[in-house]
Design an enzyme around this catalytic site. Structure first.
Site, PDB file in Angstrom:
ATOM      1  N   ASP A  87     -10.952 -27.989  38.559  1.00 16.51           N
ATOM      2  CA  ASP A  87     -11.449 -27.333  38.248  1.00 16.51           C
ATOM      3  C   ASP A  87     -11.403 -26.838  36.861  1.00 16.51           C
ATOM      4  O   ASP A  87      -9.961 -26.098  36.175  1.00 16.51           O
ATOM      5  CB  ASP A  87     -12.119 -25.930  38.597  1.00 16.51           C
ATOM      6  N   LYS A  88     -12.799 -26.475  35.645  1.00 18.78           N
ATOM      7  CA  LYS A  88     -11.911 -25.936  34.593  1.00 18.78           C
ATOM      8  C   LYS A  88     -11.654 -24.922  34.051  1.00 18.78           C
ATOM      9  O   LYS A  88     -10.930 -24.349  33.493  1.00 18.78           O
ATOM     10  CB  LYS A  88     -13.846 -25.778  33.401  1.00 18.78           C
TER      11      LYS A  88
END
Ligand code: URA
Length: 238
Positions: free
Chosen positions: A107-108
């Site tokens: 994920d970011k």
């Protein structure tokens, strides 16, 4: 190994050198093949057998690149993105090559081991639900993990009502708001959703290991290096 043209070999192995740059280097007599100056851009060589040097520096032939990147928060695991910086933009020029992509997603806001490669077969293996390559994460939570959670994770829990997960290992650390989780698959936001299902929230997530290869603690966030031969063998063995 099929024969390859010398200008293609040089530009393919030296990402900052274009095909035209390679022709210039050849014209200037700066390239040797097996110790002999070669000026013809269309000279054909076996990339695995011939020793090519540019300005005296031998070029190690790599058919594929396998890169370990310590991903920082705030970048996405994608080849390109119109809004957010990508993991590809963090690579130094010598590790760039067309065709590279992240094999799997973090994920970011997650950090840690991102694997980048141009080996489609290996990437497929990493991502395939049937190969079950283990990936280990260090997790920090908002609240202590209750004692029944390892068994729940280990039995293959169901998230969001109907999504069945494969059994995952959970090792609670001291203090018990920290733990290691090992997954054998990669569903969207999986660890965050697993902890949500037991009424907890992930506040920090770092991938530390992929298929037995451990993130190099000498790499600061944003830094990358090539995998070593033994590390590549580990991954390929899955
Ligand atoms: N699980 C998540 O929730 N996020 C990640 O980035 C990786 C695993």
């Amino acid at each position: 190994m099929p024969l390859m043209r010398l200008d293609k070999f040089i530009s393919g192995q030296m990402p900052s050198v274009s095909r035209n740059d390679a022709k210039e280097l050849l014209k200037k007599g700066l390239v040797t093949v097996d110790g002999v100056v070669e000026k013809h851009y269309d000279f054909k060589l076996d990339p695995e057998k011939s020793v090519v040097a540019v300005s005296g520096n031998v070029i190690t032939y790599r058919e594929y690149l396998y890169i370990m990147l310590n991903k920082p928060s705030g970048v996405v695991c994608a080849v390109r993105d119109r809004i957010t910086p990508t993991v590809m933009e963090l690579l130094p020029p010598e590790l760039r090559r067309p065709g590279l992509f992240p094999a799997g997603r973090l994920d970011k806001d997650s950090v840690g081991f991102a694997l980048l490669t141009d080996d489609g077969e290996l990437a497929h293996k990493m991502l395939s639900p049937v190969s079950h390559v283990p990936k280990k994460y260090f997790v920090r939570l908002e609240k202590p993990v209750s004692e029944d959670v390892p068994e729940l994770f280990g039995s293959g829990m169901t998230i969001d009502g109907n999504e069945k997960c494969l059994p995952a290992e959970l090792e609670i650390l001291n203090p018990n708001i920290e733990c290691f989780v090992t997954l054998h698959e990669g569903k969207y936001h999986q660890i965050k959703r697993m902890f949500q299902a037991v009424d907890n929230t992930v506040v920090y997530l770092k991938r530390t290991t992929i298929g037995g290869v451990i993130l190099d603690d000498k790499l600061s966030e944003g830094e990358a290096r090539l995998l070593e031969e033994n590390e590549i063998k580990f991954l390929i063995s899955y």
